[in-house]
Design a protein around this motif. Structure first.
Motif, PDB file in Angstrom:
ATOM      1  N   ALA A  34       2.530   4.418  24.890  1.00 56.45           N
ATOM      2  CA  ALA A  34       2.369   3.149  23.963  1.00 56.45           C
ATOM      3  C   ALA A  34       4.022   2.946  23.476  1.00 56.45           C
ATOM      4  O   ALA A  34       4.532   1.828  23.314  1.00 56.45           O
ATOM      5  CB  ALA A  34       1.862   3.938  22.195  1.00 56.45           C
ATOM      6  N   VAL A  35       4.721   3.904  23.667  1.00 61.89           N
ATOM      7  CA  VAL A  35       5.879   3.762  23.348  1.00 61.89           C
ATOM      8  C   VAL A  35       6.396   3.002  24.364  1.00 61.89           C
ATOM      9  O   VAL A  35       7.589   2.143  24.255  1.00 61.89           O
ATOM     10  CB  VAL A  35       7.165   4.920  22.647  1.00 61.89           C
ATOM     11  CG1 VAL A  35       8.184   4.890  23.204  1.00 61.89           C
ATOM     12  CG2 VAL A  35       6.281   5.392  21.698  1.00 61.89           C
ATOM     13  N   ASN A  36       6.995   3.421  25.841  1.00 61.38           N
ATOM     14  CA  ASN A  36       6.446   2.877  27.002  1.00 61.38           C
ATOM     15  C   ASN A  36       6.186   1.449  26.893  1.00 61.38           C
ATOM     16  O   ASN A  36       7.111   0.618  27.496  1.00 61.38           O
ATOM     17  CB  ASN A  36       6.535   3.673  28.180  1.00 61.38           C
ATOM     18  CG  ASN A  36       7.311   4.489  28.782  1.00 61.38           C
ATOM     19  OD1 ASN A  36       8.663   5.138  28.063  1.00 61.38           O
ATOM     20  ND2 ASN A  36       6.810   5.437  29.538  1.00 61.38           N
ATOM     21  N   VAL A  37       5.243   1.397  26.587  1.00 60.75           N
ATOM     22  CA  VAL A  37       5.031  -0.277  26.153  1.00 60.75           C
ATOM     23  C   VAL A  37       5.211  -1.303  25.453  1.00 60.75           C
ATOM     24  O   VAL A  37       5.361  -2.556  25.302  1.00 60.75           O
ATOM     25  CB  VAL A  37       3.347  -0.293  26.747  1.00 60.75           C
ATOM     26  CG1 VAL A  37       2.524  -2.191  26.746  1.00 60.75           C
ATOM     27  CG2 VAL A  37       2.884   0.165  27.599  1.00 60.75           C
ATOM     28  N   GLY A  38       5.766  -0.463  24.390  1.00 54.99           N
ATOM     29  CA  GLY A  38       6.859  -0.844  22.961  1.00 54.99           C
ATOM     30  C   GLY A  38       6.106  -1.629  22.127  1.00 54.99           C
ATOM     31  O   GLY A  38       6.473  -2.229  21.048  1.00 54.99           O
ATOM     32  N   ASP A  39       4.834  -1.040  22.370  1.00 52.39           N
ATOM     33  CA  ASP A  39       3.659  -1.183  21.283  1.00 52.39           C
ATOM     34  C   ASP A  39       3.939   0.252  19.695  1.00 52.39           C
ATOM     35  O   ASP A  39       3.442   1.025  20.025  1.00 52.39           O
ATOM     36  CB  ASP A  39       2.292  -0.723  21.814  1.00 52.39           C
ATOM     37  CG  ASP A  39       1.158  -1.255  20.431  1.00 52.39           C
ATOM     38  OD1 ASP A  39       1.799  -1.528  19.840  1.00 52.39           O
ATOM     39  OD2 ASP A  39       0.050  -1.575  20.894  1.00 52.39           O
ATOM     40  N   LYS A  40       4.712  -0.199  19.453  1.00 54.23           N
ATOM     41  CA  LYS A  40       5.447   0.951  18.417  1.00 54.23           C
ATOM     42  C   LYS A  40       4.552   0.922  16.952  1.00 54.23           C
ATOM     43  O   LYS A  40       4.168   1.999  16.442  1.00 54.23           O
ATOM     44  CB  LYS A  40       6.187   0.730  17.254  1.00 54.23           C
ATOM     45  CG  LYS A  40       7.994  -0.115  18.842  1.00 54.23           C
ATOM     46  CD  LYS A  40       9.350   0.207  17.733  1.00 54.23           C
ATOM     47  CE  LYS A  40      10.281  -0.034  18.725  1.00 54.23           C
ATOM     48  NZ  LYS A  40      11.662  -1.149  17.703  1.00 54.23           N
ATOM     49  N   ARG A  41       3.401   0.227  16.339  1.00 57.92           N
ATOM     50  CA  ARG A  41       2.601  -0.423  15.779  1.00 57.92           C
ATOM     51  C   ARG A  41       1.290   0.641  16.145  1.00 57.92           C
ATOM     52  O   ARG A  41       0.942   2.312  15.793  1.00 57.92           O
ATOM     53  CB  ARG A  41       1.911  -1.164  15.524  1.00 57.92           C
ATOM     54  CG  ARG A  41       0.972  -0.975  14.308  1.00 57.92           C
ATOM     55  CD  ARG A  41       0.184  -2.679  14.454  1.00 57.92           C
ATOM     56  NE  ARG A  41      -0.211  -2.235  12.831  1.00 57.92           N
ATOM     57  CZ  ARG A  41      -1.276  -3.520  12.857  1.00 57.92           C
ATOM     58  NH1 ARG A  41      -1.808  -4.526  13.881  1.00 57.92           N
ATOM     59  NH2 ARG A  41      -2.314  -3.338  11.847  1.00 57.92           N
ATOM     60  N   LYS A  42       0.842   1.037  16.947  1.00 61.44           N
ATOM     61  CA  LYS A  42      -0.302   2.071  17.988  1.00 61.44           C
ATOM     62  C   LYS A  42       0.426   3.950  17.663  1.00 61.44           C
ATOM     63  O   LYS A  42       0.198   4.214  17.765  1.00 61.44           O
ATOM     64  CB  LYS A  42      -0.751   1.235  19.372  1.00 61.44           C
ATOM     65  CG  LYS A  42      -1.363   2.319  19.897  1.00 61.44           C
ATOM     66  CD  LYS A  42      -2.124   1.864  21.072  1.00 61.44           C
ATOM     67  CE  LYS A  42      -3.575   2.920  22.100  1.00 61.44           C
ATOM     68  NZ  LYS A  42      -3.788   2.103  22.416  1.00 61.44           N
ATOM     69  N   ALA A  43       1.635   3.255  18.453  1.00 60.04           N
ATOM     70  CA  ALA A  43       2.839   4.354  18.721  1.00 60.04           C
ATOM     71  C   ALA A  43       2.345   5.044  17.312  1.00 60.04           C
ATOM     72  O   ALA A  43       1.745   6.988  17.318  1.00 60.04           O
ATOM     73  CB  ALA A  43       3.624   4.313  18.697  1.00 60.04           C
ATOM     74  N   LYS A  44       3.205   4.047  16.688  1.00 61.04           N
ATOM     75  CA  LYS A  44       3.237   5.716  14.839  1.00 61.04           C
ATOM     76  C   LYS A  44       1.790   5.711  14.452  1.00 61.04           C
ATOM     77  O   LYS A  44       0.849   7.015  13.947  1.00 61.04           O
ATOM     78  CB  LYS A  44       3.731   4.287  14.097  1.00 61.04           C
ATOM     79  CG  LYS A  44       3.901   4.504  12.376  1.00 61.04           C
ATOM     80  CD  LYS A  44       4.199   3.869  11.591  1.00 61.04           C
ATOM     81  CE  LYS A  44       5.085   4.496  10.270  1.00 61.04           C
ATOM     82  NZ  LYS A  44       5.954   3.415   9.413  1.00 61.04           N
TER      83      LYS A  44
END
Length: 134
Positions: A34-44
Motif C-alpha cells: 500500500a505504501v509503495n502504491v501510494g495509498d496512505k489511507r489503506k496503509a494507515k
C-alpha cells in the motif's frame, strides 16, 4: 482462552506461533504494498489492523518475555520476567486498551564513561505495558 495455573504453560507453548508469524508477515506485506502504491489511507488502516491483531500482540509479548537478549534484566519496576498467566493477562489488557494505551516514560540512569562524560541509560519497564501485573 482458559487461564488455569496448572495448564497455562501448556496453553502458551501450544499457541500456533507459526500461524501467528505468517499472519503478521502477510499484514506487514500488505502495508508495504500500500505504501509503495501510494495509498496512505489503506496503509494507515492496515497499520491499525496490525495493532489490533492477536498475532502481533502474542508475538510481541513472546519477543519481549522469552526471545529478547535482555529478557532477564529487571526494569525500574523490578520485574524481570513474566509467568505464563501474566503473559495472558498482559495480552488481554493490551487488547482492551489498544486505543487508549500510553507508555510510561523511560527511566534514565546516568552512567559515567572513561572520558569523564555521562551516558544516559534508558530503561523501560514491563509494568508500563500492563498496570494490572504486580
Amino acid at each position: 482462552m482458559v487461564r488455569h495455573s496448572d495448564n497455562a504453560s501448556e496453553l502458551w507453548k501450544n499457541l500456533p506461533w507459526k500461524k501467528f508469524r505468517r499472519d503478521l508477515f502477510r499484514l506487514q506485506k500488505r502495508v508495504w504494498k500500500a505504501v509503495n502504491v501510494g495509498d496512505k489511507r489503506k496503509a494507515k488502516y492496515l497499520q491499525k489492523l496490525i495493532l489490533k491483531s492477536k498475532a502481533a500482540r502474542f508475538l510481541a509479548i513472546r519477543q519481549v518475555t522469552q526471545l529478547n537478549a535482555g529478557k532477564k534484566t529487571a526494569g525500574v519496576d523490578g520485574k524481570a520476567s513474566l509467568t505464563f498467566e501474566e503473559r495472558f493477562t498482559l495480552s488481554q489488557n493490551l487488547r482492551e486498551n489498544v486505543n487508549t494505551w500510553k507508555h510510561n516514560k523511560l527511566h534514565e540512569i546516568p552512567i559515567p564513561k572513561k572520558d569523564g562524560t555521562m551516558r544516559m541509560l534508558k530503561v523501560p519497564t514491563v509494568y508500563s505495558y500492563c498496570t494490572s501485573i504486580q
